[in-house]
Design a protein around this motif. Structure first.
Motif, mmCIF file in Angstrom:
data_model
loop_
_atom_site.group_PDB
_atom_site.id
_atom_site.type_symbol
_atom_site.label_atom_id
_atom_site.label_comp_id
_atom_site.label_asym_id
_atom_site.label_seq_id
_atom_site.Cartn_x
_atom_site.Cartn_y
_atom_site.Cartn_z
ATOM 1 N N TYR A 355 63.936 56.071 29.675
ATOM 2 C CA TYR A 355 65.216 56.506 30.235
ATOM 3 C C TYR A 355 65.513 55.776 31.544
ATOM 4 O O TYR A 355 66.615 55.240 31.730
ATOM 5 C CB TYR A 355 65.201 58.018 30.472
ATOM 6 N N SER A 356 64.546 55.723 32.444
ATOM 7 C CA SER A 356 64.776 55.134 33.769
ATOM 8 C C SER A 356 65.053 53.633 33.682
ATOM 9 O O SER A 356 65.991 53.121 34.312
ATOM 10 C CB SER A 356 63.566 55.377 34.669
ATOM 11 N N VAL A 357 64.238 52.929 32.896
ATOM 12 C CA VAL A 357 64.402 51.476 32.800
ATOM 13 C C VAL A 357 65.676 51.122 32.045
ATOM 14 O O VAL A 357 66.466 50.284 32.492
ATOM 15 C CB VAL A 357 63.175 50.838 32.126
ATOM 16 N N ALA A 358 65.891 51.746 30.896
ATOM 17 C CA ALA A 358 67.084 51.438 30.097
ATOM 18 C C ALA A 358 68.360 51.790 30.850
ATOM 19 O O ALA A 358 69.376 51.088 30.741
ATOM 20 C CB ALA A 358 67.032 52.173 28.761
ATOM 21 N N LYS A 359 68.321 52.852 31.635
ATOM 22 C CA LYS A 359 69.508 53.233 32.414
ATOM 23 C C LYS A 359 69.852 52.149 33.421
ATOM 24 O O LYS A 359 71.029 51.789 33.589
ATOM 25 C CB LYS A 359 69.253 54.561 33.124
ATOM 26 N N ARG A 360 68.835 51.611 34.109
ATOM 27 C CA ARG A 360 69.090 50.557 35.094
ATOM 28 C C ARG A 360 69.610 49.287 34.426
ATOM 29 O O ARG A 360 70.510 48.622 34.940
ATOM 30 C CB ARG A 360 67.789 50.234 35.851
ATOM 31 N N ILE A 361 69.030 48.951 33.277
ATOM 32 C CA ILE A 361 69.401 47.708 32.596
ATOM 33 C C ILE A 361 70.828 47.769 32.057
ATOM 34 O O ILE A 361 71.590 46.802 32.151
ATOM 35 C CB ILE A 361 68.406 47.409 31.465
ATOM 36 N N THR A 362 71.210 48.915 31.519
ATOM 37 C CA THR A 362 72.513 49.018 30.846
ATOM 38 C C THR A 362 73.624 49.533 31.740
ATOM 39 O O THR A 362 74.778 49.602 31.300
ATOM 40 C CB THR A 362 72.402 49.946 29.622
ATOM 41 N N ALA A 363 73.309 49.888 32.966
ATOM 42 C CA ALA A 363 74.308 50.494 33.851
ATOM 43 C C ALA A 363 75.566 49.629 33.954
ATOM 44 O O ALA A 363 75.520 48.463 34.345
ATOM 45 C CB ALA A 363 73.711 50.702 35.238
ATOM 46 N N GLY A 364 76.712 50.217 33.583
ATOM 47 C CA GLY A 364 77.995 49.533 33.709
ATOM 48 C C GLY A 364 78.240 48.445 32.688
ATOM 49 O O GLY A 364 79.226 47.715 32.779
ATOM 50 N N LYS A 365 77.337 48.322 31.687
ATOM 51 C CA LYS A 365 77.476 47.211 30.737
ATOM 52 C C LYS A 365 77.587 47.678 29.296
ATOM 53 O O LYS A 365 77.710 46.863 28.388
ATOM 54 C CB LYS A 365 76.269 46.271 30.851
ATOM 55 N N THR A 366 77.518 48.956 29.040
ATOM 56 C CA THR A 366 77.461 49.432 27.664
ATOM 57 C C THR A 366 78.739 49.185 26.876
ATOM 58 O O THR A 366 78.716 49.173 25.651
ATOM 59 C CB THR A 366 77.132 50.943 27.632
#
Length: 424
Positions: A355-366
């Motif tokens: 959750y933490s890593v994927a949230k940072r990676i995808t933030a604002g880009k989904t």
């Protein structure tokens, strides 16, 4: 997926002198061609002149020729007058909702065994497979007809038949994704010496460790030959039926003595990020023009810009639409620290890690990007946790809570005993 068009264009990465050599035979052929053109021109001069002068009219032969040409352009009817059956256009693959499983190359060699594996995966709700076409060592694992692969002596001793694999995947309703490691290549770099990273601007290959300690050479991202070689493999995968190509290893070398590595004169004209981005863009165009999709994969650490010196910038800045970050808890070892994100013992907390890593990676880009994160479907007792089906479900729940519906299940053995029946 779009219809496959066999268009082989090479864009910027193919700005080489592949066809620039002029031989004596070529000069002779060119001269003969000019003579032929001159003869034909003289032969038709009279009729053309008469026509222009009004002495000849456009007779029925012109009309007949036009009609004949139009008939050739129109699909012929069947003997009974019906139109021939047309192959329907593919509906296209929804990459946002793919449920992918990684399969080792050993699973692809036997058609009967592969069919059994696909049935087992399908029963769990998996609808796509990713497999290695060119691995992290640089071996080309399928039967390749490419001249550069032959020159590099890179084909594995027992390659699988990619066309048969692609056909079987399609027959069973699976999307096939061929993973191609780019510059992380310790095989072609030994034989295509011109394409390798060099030692201090010499002709010697740079190694990522001492030779005694097993040091290995790397392909040079600044080398046009290296970029063309990888693009050739990617194109061949699509031509042999792969629905998508996953580029991995799109980065500069790692290892010891990096300050002694040199990349040629081209390294002064472009930054590292520019050369990597240009390579991704050109390969993407080549793959898409031939009916495939391009996916860029990298470690979660690289996409977070944490402990990833081989990347000049985040791979998320590459010109691609589909990304496959590796967020498997085991890939972070004993912990990760990136900005305000600190994870201790990632394997022990599968939900929090993903959750933490994927949230940072995808933030604002989904909205603009498609993400297919790798999640862990195997056990790693050495990190203090023997994984169970519950741990896999926790990772899936983390992605669902982030609104990510596509993913790649990773089990290096290909067993997937820990994977539950997935939501359809």
């Amino acid at each position: 997926m779009a219809k496959k068009y066999k268009i082989k264009r090479y864009r910027r990465i193919y700005r080489s002198n592949r066809n620039s050599r002029v031989t004596a035979g070529g000069v002779i052929l060119a001269a003969l061609g000019l003579l032929a053109v001159a003869f034909i021109g003289w032969s038709v001069y009279g009729p053309v002149s008469d026509f222009i002068s009004g002495r000849l009219s456009a007779g029925p032969s012109s009309s007949s020729a036009s009609e004949s040409e139009r008939e050739e352009e129109t699909p012929s009817s069947a003997p009974d007058g019906s139109q021939p059956e047309q192959t329907p256009e593919p509906a296209g693959t929804d990459f946002r909702n793919l449920r992918v499983a990684y399969l080792p190359a050993a699973f692809l060699a036997d058609e009967t065994a592969l069919q059994s594996t696909l049935e087992r995966l399908q029963a769990k709700g998996i609808n796509a497979v990713v497999y290695d076409a060119k691995d992290a060592v640089g071996q080309v694992l399928y039967t390749s007809g490419n001249e550069r692969v032959a020159a590099a002596e890179a084909m594995a001793a027992a390659p699988y038949d990619l066309e048969k694999v692609s056909s079987l995947l399609k027959k069973n309703g699976f999307t096939g994704i061929a993973r191609v490691y780019a510059f992380k290549d310790h095989t072609a770099s030994r034989t295509l010496v011109e394409a390798g990273v060099k030692y201090m601007d010499t002709d010697w290959l740079w190694l990522d460790n001492s030779r005694e300690a097993g040091g290995r050479s790397w392909l040079n991202p600044y080398s046009e030959l290296a970029r063309m070689y990888v693009a050739d493999v990617a194109l061949e995968c699509v031509e042999k039926g792969a629905d998508a190509v996953m580029l991995d290893g799109v980065h500069f070398p790692t290892g010891l003595g990096l300050e002694l590595a040199s990349y040629g004169s081209g390294s002064a004209s472009k930054t590292r990020q520019e050369v990597l981005s240009g390579f991704v863009e050109d390969t993407r165009e080549l793959v898409e023009e031939n009916g495939g999709e391009l996916i860029v994969s990298a470690s979660g650490s690289a996409m977070l810009l944490a402990n990833a010196a081989e990347y000049p910038d985040s791979p998320l800045k590459f010109p691609a639409d589909i990304f496959a970050p590796d967020v498997t808890p085991a890939s972070f070892g004993l912990g990760v620290e990136s900005g305000t994100l600190t994870l201790a013992d990632p394997v022990l907390s599968p939900y929090d890690t993903v959750y933490s890593v994927a949230k940072r990676i995808t933030a604002g880009k989904t909205e603009s990007k498609v993400f297919l994160p790798f999640i862990q479907a195997y056990s790693t007792p050495d990190y203090g946790r023997a994984y169970t089906e519950t741990d896999v479900e926790e990772q899936l729940r983390a992605l669902k809570d982030l609104g990510i519906s596509g993913y790649i299940l990773y089990d290096p053995s290909g067993a997937y005993d820990l994977v539950p029946v997935l939501d359809q």
